[in-house]
Design a protein around this motif. Structure first.
Motif, PDB file in Angstrom:
ATOM      1  N   GLN A  25     -48.088   3.809   0.762  1.00 55.21           N
ATOM      2  CA  GLN A  25     -48.780   2.934   1.226  1.00 55.21           C
ATOM      3  C   GLN A  25     -49.002   3.091   3.037  1.00 55.21           C
ATOM      4  OE1 GLN A  25     -47.969  -1.046   0.104  1.00 55.21           O
ATOM      5  NE2 GLN A  25     -47.596  -1.833   2.206  1.00 55.21           N
ATOM      6  N   PRO A  26     -50.349   3.762   3.186  1.00 62.65           N
ATOM      7  CA  PRO A  26     -50.661   3.828   4.447  1.00 62.65           C
ATOM      8  C   PRO A  26     -50.931   2.429   5.340  1.00 62.65           C
ATOM      9  CG  PRO A  26     -52.147   4.918   3.195  1.00 62.65           C
ATOM     10  CD  PRO A  26     -51.095   4.461   2.446  1.00 62.65           C
ATOM     11  N   GLU A  27     -50.723   2.486   6.499  1.00 61.48           N
ATOM     12  CA  GLU A  27     -51.118   1.055   7.089  1.00 61.48           C
ATOM     13  C   GLU A  27     -51.836   1.287   8.354  1.00 61.48           C
ATOM     14  OE1 GLU A  27     -48.112  -1.623   7.144  1.00 61.48           O
ATOM     15  OE2 GLU A  27     -47.809  -1.736   4.785  1.00 61.48           O
ATOM     16  N   PHE A  28     -52.724   0.344   8.729  1.00 65.99           N
ATOM     17  CA  PHE A  28     -53.149   0.402  10.209  1.00 65.99           C
ATOM     18  C   PHE A  28     -52.726  -0.788  10.731  1.00 65.99           C
ATOM     19  CE2 PHE A  28     -56.607  -0.276  13.225  1.00 65.99           C
ATOM     20  CZ  PHE A  28     -56.198   0.749  14.268  1.00 65.99           C
ATOM     21  N   GLN A  29     -51.990  -1.020  12.026  1.00 65.53           N
ATOM     22  CA  GLN A  29     -51.871  -2.534  12.359  1.00 65.53           C
ATOM     23  C   GLN A  29     -51.639  -2.745  13.978  1.00 65.53           C
ATOM     24  OE1 GLN A  29     -48.066  -3.187  10.366  1.00 65.53           O
ATOM     25  NE2 GLN A  29     -46.932  -1.909  11.976  1.00 65.53           N
ATOM     26  N   TYR A  30     -51.907  -3.806  14.369  1.00 63.21           N
ATOM     27  CA  TYR A  30     -51.626  -4.323  15.656  1.00 63.21           C
ATOM     28  C   TYR A  30     -50.189  -4.501  15.761  1.00 63.21           C
ATOM     29  CZ  TYR A  30     -51.614  -7.171  19.727  1.00 63.21           C
ATOM     30  OH  TYR A  30     -51.177  -7.715  20.921  1.00 63.21           O
ATOM     31  N   SER A  31     -49.544  -4.344  16.813  1.00 63.86           N
ATOM     32  CA  SER A  31     -47.929  -4.976  17.159  1.00 63.86           C
ATOM     33  C   SER A  31     -47.880  -5.393  18.265  1.00 63.86           C
ATOM     34  CB  SER A  31     -46.889  -4.046  16.390  1.00 63.86           C
ATOM     35  OG  SER A  31     -45.835  -4.455  16.514  1.00 63.86           O
ATOM     36  N   ALA A  32     -47.422  -6.489  18.737  1.00 68.68           N
ATOM     37  CA  ALA A  32     -46.957  -7.041  19.977  1.00 68.68           C
ATOM     38  C   ALA A  32     -45.422  -6.774  20.045  1.00 68.68           C
ATOM     39  CB  ALA A  32     -47.284  -8.659  20.445  1.00 68.68           C
ATOM     40  N   GLN A  33     -45.116  -6.017  20.909  1.00 71.89           N
ATOM     41  CA  GLN A  33     -43.623  -5.363  21.107  1.00 71.89           C
ATOM     42  C   GLN A  33     -43.052  -5.562  22.391  1.00 71.89           C
ATOM     43  OE1 GLN A  33     -43.783  -2.472  17.152  1.00 71.89           O
ATOM     44  NE2 GLN A  33     -42.786  -1.890  18.768  1.00 71.89           N
ATOM     45  N   GLY A  34     -41.737  -5.148  22.484  1.00 72.18           N
ATOM     46  CA  GLY A  34     -41.353  -5.117  23.878  1.00 72.18           C
ATOM     47  C   GLY A  34     -40.088  -6.173  24.097  1.00 72.18           C
ATOM     48  N   ASN A  35     -40.061  -6.582  25.240  1.00 70.92           N
ATOM     49  CA  ASN A  35     -39.028  -7.877  25.577  1.00 70.92           C
ATOM     50  C   ASN A  35     -39.755  -8.821  25.996  1.00 70.92           C
ATOM     51  OD1 ASN A  35     -37.011  -5.710  25.187  1.00 70.92           O
ATOM     52  ND2 ASN A  35     -35.926  -5.987  27.033  1.00 70.92           N
ATOM     53  N   ASP A  36     -38.915 -10.020  26.106  1.00 69.37           N
ATOM     54  CA  ASP A  36     -39.626 -11.289  26.518  1.00 69.37           C
ATOM     55  C   ASP A  36     -39.936 -11.251  27.907  1.00 69.37           C
ATOM     56  OD1 ASP A  36     -40.081 -13.856  26.063  1.00 69.37           O
ATOM     57  OD2 ASP A  36     -38.599 -14.622  27.305  1.00 69.37           O
ATOM     58  N   ASP A  37     -39.198 -10.582  29.075  1.00 74.43           N
ATOM     59  CA  ASP A  37     -39.781 -10.493  30.274  1.00 74.43           C
ATOM     60  C   ASP A  37     -41.199  -9.625  30.334  1.00 74.43           C
ATOM     61  OD1 ASP A  37     -39.741  -8.539  33.167  1.00 74.43           O
ATOM     62  OD2 ASP A  37     -38.787 -10.337  33.297  1.00 74.43           O
ATOM     63  N   GLU A  38     -42.039 -10.225  31.040  1.00 78.31           N
ATOM     64  CA  GLU A  38     -43.514  -9.748  31.229  1.00 78.31           C
ATOM     65  C   GLU A  38     -43.577  -8.489  31.641  1.00 78.31           C
ATOM     66  OE1 GLU A  38     -45.196 -12.766  33.433  1.00 78.31           O
ATOM     67  OE2 GLU A  38     -45.757 -13.954  31.888  1.00 78.31           O
ATOM     68  N   SER A  39     -42.461  -7.967  32.282  1.00 76.48           N
ATOM     69  CA  SER A  39     -42.609  -6.387  32.727  1.00 76.48           C
ATOM     70  C   SER A  39     -42.218  -5.661  31.834  1.00 76.48           C
ATOM     71  CB  SER A  39     -41.955  -6.406  34.215  1.00 76.48           C
ATOM     72  OG  SER A  39     -40.583  -6.446  33.806  1.00 76.48           O
ATOM     73  N   LEU A  40     -41.698  -5.940  30.639  1.00 79.01           N
ATOM     74  CA  LEU A  40     -41.317  -5.054  29.666  1.00 79.01           C
ATOM     75  C   LEU A  40     -41.850  -5.384  28.400  1.00 79.01           C
ATOM     76  CD1 LEU A  40     -37.437  -5.263  30.473  1.00 79.01           C
ATOM     77  CD2 LEU A  40     -39.027  -3.473  30.984  1.00 79.01           C
ATOM     78  N   ARG A  41     -43.325  -5.735  28.180  1.00 78.11           N
ATOM     79  CA  ARG A  41     -44.230  -6.225  27.043  1.00 78.11           C
ATOM     80  C   ARG A  41     -45.234  -4.888  27.190  1.00 78.11           C
ATOM     81  NH1 ARG A  41     -45.608 -12.604  27.416  1.00 78.11           N
ATOM     82  NH2 ARG A  41     -43.526 -13.070  27.399  1.00 78.11           N
ATOM     83  N   VAL A  42     -45.015  -4.510  25.799  1.00 76.79           N
ATOM     84  CA  VAL A  42     -46.360  -3.454  25.464  1.00 76.79           C
ATOM     85  C   VAL A  42     -46.668  -3.734  23.998  1.00 76.79           C
ATOM     86  CG1 VAL A  42     -44.258  -1.994  24.684  1.00 76.79           C
ATOM     87  CG2 VAL A  42     -46.315  -1.054  25.371  1.00 76.79           C
TER      88      VAL A  42
END
Length: 186
Positions: A70-87
């Motif tokens: 099962q290959p996939e292509f996805q968008y994922s919002a990750q990182g930490n809650d602090d804005e400076s650690l979002r990616v």
């Protein structure tokens, strides 16, 4: 020899997928991530997990009656809650799926992520993130109906996602996330 091995391997993989295309199924997934950057270098007050979304497309190619790819292509919002650690990433997981029954399955495989967004740095930590992320994904799935399904996954980052060229040497962090998603197969 090595130069010929890669094109030959790719040709075999593509041939397999195209010959299996008649039995292939396709679908979409939508869900939520609870993610964090695992690091001893992040201050305790910035360790809170981030709640984000995941949305993607998938194709499932049967290999045997019980096993599929099962290959996939996805968008994922990750990182930490602090804005400076979002990616945020565009990700390509390639999962090997084992169906215990018509309803339940497990899946496992590698995942590569391409960073598409990071918060502009004005936070406590002035870190940039590396362009690529490599992870291992493992999960459990359940078929709710013939077309609707749900899965619960854990992503374990293998690569350092922090670009340490502008920060103290040795600063490292890896992605970790739990993902719950629901999907529909066409």
């Amino acid at each position: 020899m090595k130069k010929k091995l890669l094109p030959t391997s790719l040709l075999l993989v593509f041939t397999f997928f195209f010959t299996q295309a008649q039995e292939a199924s396709y679908g979409v997934r939508l869900g939520a991530n609870l993610s964090t950057i695992s690091s001893d270098d992040i201050p305790e007050n910035l360790e809170d997990s981030r709640f984000g979304i995941v949305v993607g497309f998938l194709a499932e190619f049967p290999i045997t009656e019980k096993i599929s790819m099962q290959p996939e292509f996805q968008y994922s919002a990750q990182g930490n809650d602090d804005e400076s650690l979002r990616v945020d990433y565009l990700q390509l997981p390639v999962l090997l799926k084992y169906n215990f029954t018509d309803k339940f399955n497990i899946h496992l495989g590698p995942q590569v992520g391409l960073k598409i967004w990071e918060w502009e740095q004005n936070g406590i930590i002035e870190a940039d993130f590396n362009t690529f992320d490599f992870s291992v994904v493992a999960g459990l799935g359940v078929s709710l109906t013939e077309n609707f399904f749900a899965d619960l996954r854990y992503g374990f980052g293998l690569s350092n996602i922090v670009d340490d060229k502008d920060i103290p040497e040795g600063f490292e962090g890896n992605n970790r996330n739990i993902q719950l998603s629901f999907g529909y197969k066409l």
